[in-house]
Design an enzyme around this catalytic site. Structure first.
Site, PDB file in Angstrom:
ATOM      1  N   SER A 107       0.852  -1.186   0.000  1.00  0.00           N
ATOM      2  CA  SER A 107       0.000   0.000   0.000  1.00  0.00           C
ATOM      3  C   SER A 107       0.890   1.240   0.000  1.00  0.00           C
ATOM      4  CB  SER A 107      -0.874  -0.017   1.247  1.00  0.00           C
ATOM      5  OG  SER A 107      -1.606   1.169   1.290  1.00  0.00           O
ATOM      6  N   GLY A 108       0.622   2.145  -0.938  1.00  0.00           N
ATOM      7  CA  GLY A 108       1.404   3.384  -1.017  1.00  0.00           C
ATOM      8  C   GLY A 108       2.633   3.241  -1.884  1.00  0.00           C
ATOM      9  N   THR A 112      -1.584   2.491  -8.068  1.00  0.00           N
ATOM     10  CA  THR A 112      -2.677   3.215  -8.716  1.00  0.00           C
ATOM     11  C   THR A 112      -2.116   4.329  -9.603  1.00  0.00           C
ATOM     12  OG1 THR A 112      -3.990   2.714  -6.798  1.00  0.00           O
ATOM     13  CG2 THR A 112      -4.848   4.394  -8.256  1.00  0.00           C
ATOM     14  N   ASN A 157      -1.194   5.461   3.191  1.00  0.00           N
ATOM     15  CA  ASN A 157      -1.403   6.117   1.902  1.00  0.00           C
ATOM     16  C   ASN A 157      -2.649   7.001   2.006  1.00  0.00           C
ATOM     17  OD1 ASN A 157      -1.758   6.844  -0.733  1.00  0.00           O
ATOM     18  ND2 ASN A 157      -1.928   4.759  -1.550  1.00  0.00           N
ATOM     19  N   SER A 160      -5.457   5.479  -0.521  1.00  0.00           N
ATOM     20  CA  SER A 160      -5.252   4.034  -0.627  1.00  0.00           C
ATOM     21  C   SER A 160      -6.469   3.370  -1.284  1.00  0.00           C
ATOM     22  CB  SER A 160      -5.040   3.486   0.782  1.00  0.00           C
ATOM     23  OG  SER A 160      -4.805   2.114   0.701  1.00  0.00           O
ATOM     24  N   SER A 161      -6.179   2.536  -2.271  1.00  0.00           N
ATOM     25  CA  SER A 161      -7.285   1.814  -2.924  1.00  0.00           C
ATOM     26  C   SER A 161      -7.685   0.686  -1.991  1.00  0.00           C
ATOM     27  CB  SER A 161      -6.817   1.214  -4.249  1.00  0.00           C
ATOM     28  OG  SER A 161      -5.958   2.101  -4.904  1.00  0.00           O
ATOM     29  N   GLY A 384      -0.599  -5.702  -2.879  1.00  0.00           N
ATOM     30  CA  GLY A 384       0.563  -6.584  -2.808  1.00  0.00           C
ATOM     31  C   GLY A 384       0.543  -7.394  -1.532  1.00  0.00           C
ATOM     32  N   GLU A 386       0.801  -8.516   1.978  1.00  0.00           N
ATOM     33  CA  GLU A 386       0.618  -7.634   3.113  1.00  0.00           C
ATOM     34  C   GLU A 386       0.981  -8.377   4.398  1.00  0.00           C
ATOM     35  OE1 GLU A 386      -2.480  -4.350   2.407  1.00  0.00           O
ATOM     36  OE2 GLU A 386      -3.308  -5.555   4.007  1.00  0.00           O
TER      37      GLU A 386
HETATM   38  N1  LIG Z   1       5.355   7.862  -9.977  1.00  0.00           N
HETATM   39  C1  LIG Z   1       5.059   8.655  -8.956  1.00  0.00           C
HETATM   40  N2  LIG Z   1       5.487   9.924  -8.937  1.00  0.00           N
HETATM   41  C2  LIG Z   1       5.195  10.738  -7.929  1.00  0.00           C
HETATM   42  N3  LIG Z   1       4.472  10.363  -6.840  1.00  0.00           N
HETATM   43  C3  LIG Z   1       4.012   9.117  -6.797  1.00  0.00           C
HETATM   44  C4  LIG Z   1       4.262   8.191  -7.842  1.00  0.00           C
HETATM   45  N4  LIG Z   1       3.700   7.041  -7.514  1.00  0.00           N
HETATM   46  C5  LIG Z   1       3.100   7.238  -6.321  1.00  0.00           C
HETATM   47  N5  LIG Z   1       3.277   8.466  -5.892  1.00  0.00           N
HETATM   48  C6  LIG Z   1       2.781   9.057  -4.609  1.00  0.00           C
HETATM   49  O1  LIG Z   1       2.510   8.009  -3.739  1.00  0.00           O
HETATM   50  C7  LIG Z   1       1.140   8.047  -3.349  1.00  0.00           C
HETATM   51  C8  LIG Z   1       0.609   6.637  -3.224  1.00  0.00           C
HETATM   52  O2  LIG Z   1       0.530   6.044  -4.490  1.00  0.00           O
HETATM   53  P1  LIG Z   1      -0.657   5.076  -4.903  1.00  0.00           P
HETATM   54  O3  LIG Z   1      -1.955   5.562  -4.429  1.00  0.00           O
HETATM   55  O4  LIG Z   1      -0.502   4.774  -6.337  1.00  0.00           O
HETATM   56  O5  LIG Z   1      -0.254   3.804  -4.057  1.00  0.00           O
HETATM   57  P2  LIG Z   1      -0.887   2.369  -4.177  1.00  0.00           P
HETATM   58  O6  LIG Z   1       0.239   1.435  -4.425  1.00  0.00           O
HETATM   59  O7  LIG Z   1      -1.991   2.367  -5.142  1.00  0.00           O
HETATM   60  O8  LIG Z   1      -1.374   2.162  -2.708  1.00  0.00           O
HETATM   61  P3  LIG Z   1      -2.679   1.389  -2.230  1.00  0.00           P
HETATM   62  O9  LIG Z   1      -2.361  -0.043  -2.289  1.00  0.00           O
HETATM   63  O10 LIG Z   1      -2.826   1.874  -0.837  1.00  0.00           O
HETATM   64  O11 LIG Z   1      -3.767   1.791  -3.107  1.00  0.00           O
HETATM   65  C9  LIG Z   1       0.433   8.830  -4.400  1.00  0.00           C
HETATM   66  O12 LIG Z   1      -0.688   9.482  -3.887  1.00  0.00           O
HETATM   67  C10 LIG Z   1       1.495   9.814  -4.821  1.00  0.00           C
HETATM   68  O13 LIG Z   1       1.523  10.901  -3.924  1.00  0.00           O
HETATM   69 MG   LIG Z   2      -3.920   2.212  -5.017  1.00  0.00          MG
END
Ligand SMILES: Nc1ncnc2c1ncn2[C@@H]1O[C@H](COP(=O)(O)OP(=O)(O)OP(=O)(O)O)[C@@H](O)[C@H]1O
Ligand SMILES: [Mg+2]
Length: 1021
Positions: A107-108, A112, A157, A160-161, A384, A386
């Site tokens: 997560s984070g 997404t 996050n 977070s999705s 992923g 966890e």
């Molecule tokens: N390529 C990137 N460039 C800049 N910032 C990023 C990038 N990827 C992620 N981030 C930052 O990290 C934060 C978390 O990313 P994201 O929501 O995609 O995580 P996630 O893997 O989908 O987490 P979750 O499993 O909780 O949904 C985003 O809100 C953004 O601020």
């Molecule tokens: Mg996500």
């Protein structure tokens, strides 16, 4: 990609397969760190992309970056999520195959974000027709809607999705995105009713309260302050600085309008969101019987109003439970605790099913009705592996999912490797790897797997508890090598497993799960009573979600675990039929800070993401492989045979090249279309050699290019100079023509003027005459006489003669005037004397002209040379002039030296101290001279004057001067210039003669006739 190999010490390698120590986790982390510190967040393992969340904007997602990656060979540019997207897209277009991109990570970690970047890449770079723009917009805008309902702020996050998402993007045969389909997995419903400290509920609640208009909120019975709602305020962080709920609400509403949501859909949807909030605020109290009651009905009324049923029915359903007893239905009251459970279950069920309805609704708007064949690229954004401090049912499901996906990844990678070897005709070398099928089986096997055991425990009659479930597990899978409980574990491990816990040895490591809540969550029970109420709802969304058929069905609905297992297996079916690409996301630190690289956390993720295993499989054979064309293209400069061009088949070129640079047989293999290099060091050596030769090549190319450019520049300048010259010459010639034409006209006018010069002034001659005048006057300036004696004058043209005369006179007058004004008194006097001389002698006596230039003296004898006696005798008379003379005796003409002294009154002939003769001017009768050049002057006296001796015959060297002075003193013209001879009185009554003649020499003598003969030399004139 090879381009970055030279900087590998600083920025690491772009592909982990090029790590020498590919089995070392430290080397892996080191490489990742080097790259991360240079803001290089992407690295490949073959075609798998490892992405580290930078937690900052890096400016690598611009439109120009997108264009850079468009249609470029995968390994040509540095690793990027766009390269993965483009590679999938190109292969899909060329091979008409289906693809998926699996994005996983903690997560984070950025899953997404990565999936959004890919979607944007397709939206920008794919060809697009106007009519299909709407499909593209819907695909893009489905995201904010799903995120509003399915994402929440968690500790890890802010966005977070809280559900898994698989999205198919459909492309037509031209590669245009035409539609899509979304499948969601396991939404975290528990969040609707409970959030841990520092976390929030799903975004949509906060967004609606912050962004909804006042009237709307009022119509839903809501207040804008989220702190008033229990379901929103348990985490104590309703406001989060990184989240702008108001703006997000606008985006969501805009998306609703584009994704075909009707007005009534929205009304119903908002009603459901509000109902959930109201539900949370329902408080139960215990009545005197110990049963639950609701003291305040406000919320009940609002919910009933918004969901369209009777408040009393809802109230009853929340506080009572229907129990089927054989043929009868018995309604029994619930305790406060059970009512709270029922209330929360209702909220979760309503929200969970509404979310499913929402996904279906979006899907129906993304559907492409065209039946033509389409290809798809699927994006799987899924949680992923966890491992939390306390892992529950959700973690169990999530990790099971990851176990399945890992299996897929390893199998697909191995198969792909094997297929590549086969296709290239290279012998396959078996690879040792861990096959995690055994763990998958442990979880999912029918009747014997953990999910089956859980289901059994849920449905079996009798008091089933989480503990009894754990005991069943021990009983049925206790012997499995990957399963452990406190009871089964050895003395060492036992300490770390709780009584309610079991441990699974996942491919990525051990995870201990607490069985507490497993049964409840797996059952996901909603009392029938509540279901009935919902089935009667007038809210069409609720009605759609809770079908009466479900109530009537005698079959038990599948448990959450089974549902998940089924949906996972259908997901895998979907994936297996497609070509895979993988993105593994890594979170660099827990604090969401940019540039912070937490080694421990990253090692942990590398392990759980199975990256080392993947690298091992990928590197088991050869570290590097490239198509012959690409390899030759890059390194051909290292061999004279292949540089600059190799015209044969590329394979042979590569063979020649590697022989030349000395590859050993064990270092490489040549396939049908690719070269395989076993060790990274071989490639690095080649790259270093290329880097060295590149400098020489660059110098040579530069020199040639510069030469070429200079020559081009020279030719350009020469052309420019020629053009300039031509223009300049043209301009000069035109100017010359003009000048000549003008000259001809002037000359013509001049000639005409000349011809007509004597005619009266008119157009034909006016200019000419003006010119002649002007010209003459201007010229005359330089020819004006400078002195009175200068008689020259510029000859005037005929027409100017009279003007010239006038001018000349003026000029002469002016000169004369000037001359006169410049004269001194003496000079003036002398000039006057000369004038007198001129009157007397001008043109009459020889020698006059010569005498002119001799200035007259005031006296020829100083007063000192005159005898004082004489001076005394003269007395008061002032001497005006004195000159030495020769006096000829009147009789014998004897010559005697005398002085002639002229005073105002008389002329004296003086011999030393004696005045020989005094002639008063009153007695003077005249003065005679000859016309010849002699100096004879005769002063005549009156013949009757007896006081006088007779005329005085004198010879004077300064005859003109003496005569002039005398004349002036006389104030009378008495001088006579005689020719031939003259008569004079010797004595009164007696005359003598003087004859003047010319001869070879001057002589004065008394001739035979007794006359005085004066011979003078004739002057040449
Ligand atoms: N390529 C990137 N460039 C800049 N910032 C990023 C990038 N990827 C992620 N981030 C930052 O990290 C934060 C978390 O990313 P994201 O929501 O995609 O995580 P996630 O893997 O989908 O987490 P979750 O499993 O909780 O949904 C985003 O809100 C953004 O601020
Ligand atoms: Mg996500």
């Amino acid at each position: 990609m090879e381009g970055a190999l030279t900087a590998r010490d600083k920025v690491g390698v772009q592909d982990f397969v090029l790590l020498d120590a590919y089995t070392s986790e430290s080397a892996f982390v080191d490489n990742l760190r080097k790259r991360f510190s240079e803001n290089l967040i992407y690295t490949y393992i073959g075609t798998l992309l490892v992405s580290v969340n930078p937690y900052q904007e890096l400016g690598i997602y611009t439109a120009s970056q997108m264009r850079l990656y468009q249609g470029v060979n995968f390994f040509e540019l540095p690793p990027h999520v766009y390269a993965i997207a483009d590679n999938a897209y190109r292969t899909m277009c060329s091979e008409l195959s289906n693809h998926f991109i699996l994005i996983s990570g903690e997560s984070g970690a950025g899953k997404t974000e990565a999936s959004k970047k890919i979607l944007q890449y397709f939206a920008v770079t794919c060809p697009m027709t106007e009519s299909l723009q709407i499909a593209r917009d819907r695909l893009l805008l489905s995201n904010p809607v799903l995120e509003a309902f399915g994402n929440a702020k968690t500790l890890r996050n802010d966005n977070s999705s809280r559900f898994g998402k698989y999205m198919d993007i459909q492309f037509d045969s031209q590669g245009v995105p035409v539609g899509g389909h979304i499948i969601s997995y396991l939404i975290e419903k528990s969040r609707v009713v409970y959030q841990s400290q520092g976390e929030r509920n799903f975004h949509v609640f906060y967004q609606m309260l912050a962004g909804g208009e006042e009237e709307r909120l009022a119509s839903l019975g809501l207040q804008p302050d989220p702190r008033l709602y229990k379901y929103l305020s348990q985490g104590h962080c309703c406001k989060e600085s990184s989240i702008n709920d108001k703006n997000d609400w606008k985006t969501v509403c805009n998306a609703f309008s584009i994704i075909d949501f009707t007005h009534s859909d929205l009304e119903n949807l908002f009603g459901i969101i509000a109902s959930v909030l109201h539900l949370g605020n329902i408080c139960f109290e215990e009545d005197e019987r110990g049963c639950a009651m609701v003291p305040v009905n406000r919320e009940i009324k609002w919910i009933a109003k918004l969901l369209g049923f009777c408040p009393s029915i809802l109230l009853e359903a929340l506080t009572h439970r229907k129990i089927e007893a054989k043929t009868e239905e018995v309604i029994c009251p619930l305790t406060v605790e059970l009512s709270v459970y029922a209330r929360d279950a209702l909220a979760k069920a309503v929200y969970g099913r509404t979310f499913t309805w929402l996904v279906n609704k979006i899907n129906s708007s993304l559907v492409n009705k065209d039946l033509a064949q389409k290809t798809v690229i699927g994006l799987l954004d899924i949680y992923g592996f966890e491992v939390l401090d306390k892992n529950g049912f959700e973690q169990f499901c999530i990790n099971y999912c990851n176990e399945k996906l890992q299996q897929l990844l390893i199998e697909r990678t191995l198969t792909a490797e094997q297929a590549e070897y086969e296709a290239e005709g290279i012998q396959w070398e078996p690879i040792q790897y861990f096959n995690n099928k055994i763990i998958c089986d442990l979880v999912e096997e029918r009747h014997r797997g953990i999910i089956s055991i859980l289901d059994e425990e849920c449905i079996r009659p009798g008091p089933a508890t989480d503990l009894s479930f754990l005991e069943k597990l021990e009983e049925k899978v206790g012997k499995h090598a990957h399963f452990q409980t406190r009871k089964l574990a050895g003395p060492q491990a036992r300490k770390r497993i709780g009584w309610m816990e079991f441990r699974l040895l996942h491919y990525a490591g051990e995870v201990t799960y607490c069985t507490q809540g497993f049964l409840e969550k797996n059952n996901d029970l909603l009392y029938t009573h509540l279901k009935e109420v919902l089935c009667r709802s007038k809210n069409s969304i609720v009605k759609e979600c809770f079908l009466v058929a479900e109530l009537r069905s005698r079959r038990r609905p599948p448990t959450v675990g089974t549902q998940f297992k089924n949906s996972l297996s259908s997901l895998l079916e979907i994936l297996i039929s497609k070509e895979p690409s993988y993105i593994r996301c890594i979170k660099p630190n827990e604090r969401k800070e940019p540039s912070k690289f937490d080694d421990l956390l990253i090692r942990h993720q590398i392990k759980y993401l199975g990256l080392m295993e993947h690298l091992r499989v990928r590197r088991a054979g050869f570290a590097y492989r490239r198509k012959y064309e690409h390899f030759l293209q890059r390194y051909k400069s290292l061999c004279p045979d292949t540089w600059p061009h190799w015209h044969g088949p590329p394979g042979e070129g590569v063979e020649r090249l590697i022989k030349y640079i000395g590859y050993k047989p064990e270092e490489y293999k040549l396939g049908k279309t690719k070269i395989f290099i076993r060790f990274p060091r071989t490639l690095f050596a080649t790259e270093d050699a290329f880097e060295f030769s590149k400098h020489q090549l660059v110098a040579r190319i530069q020199a040639t290019y510069r030469g070429c450019r200079a020559r081009r520049e020279y030719l350009r300048k020469r052309r420019a100079a020629t053009t300039l010259e031509a223009y300049w010459r043209g301009a000069l010639a035109r100017r010359e023509i003009k000048r000549r034409r003008w000259a001809v006209q002037v000359v013509r006018r001049f000639i005409k003027g000349f011809i007509h010069r004597d005619k009266p002034l008119g157009p034909d001659n006016e200019e000419f005459i003006m010119f002649v005048r002007k010209n003459y006057i201007l010229k005359l300036r330089y020819h004006v006489p400078r002195s009175v004696l200068d008689k020259s004058w510029l000859r005037p043209p005929g027409i100017l003669e009279s003007a010239s005369d006038l001018l000349r006179t003026m000029c002469v007058r002016n000169l004369v005037r000037k001359y006169c004004r410049g004269l001194t008194a003496e000079r003036k006097a002398m000039m006057q004397q000369k004038v007198v001389t001129s009157d007397i002698f001008g043109g009459k006596k020889e020698g006059y002209v010569e005498s002119l230039k001799q200035p007259f003296a005031s006296s020829r004898i100083d007063e000192g040379d005159i005898n004082p006696k004489v001076l005394q005798l003269i007395g008061s008379e002032r001497i005006q002039y004195a000159v030495p003379v020769i006096k000829y005796d009147r009789k014998g003409f004897k010559a005697r030296q005398r002085q002639l002294i002229l005073t105002q009154k008389a002329a004296y002939v003086v011999e030393l101290a004696k005045i020989k003769q005094k002639i008063d001017y009153s007695a003077l009768k005249g003065v005679s001279t000859s016309n010849l050049s002699d100096g004879i002057l005769v002063i005549h006296v009156s013949p009757e004057d007896h006081k006088q001796k007779g005329d005085a015959v004198l010879q004077c060297e300064h005859v003109f001067e003496a005569v002039t002075k005398l004349t002036m003193l006389l104030k009378d013209d008495v001088v006579k210039v005689v020719q031939g001879s003259l008569q004079f009185y010797i004595s009164p009554g007696k005359e003598g003669t003087i004859v003047f003649d010319t001869g070879p020499e001057e002589q004065v003598y008394k001739d035979k006739n007794g006359q005085l003969t004066v011979v003078s030399v004739r002057r040449k004139s």
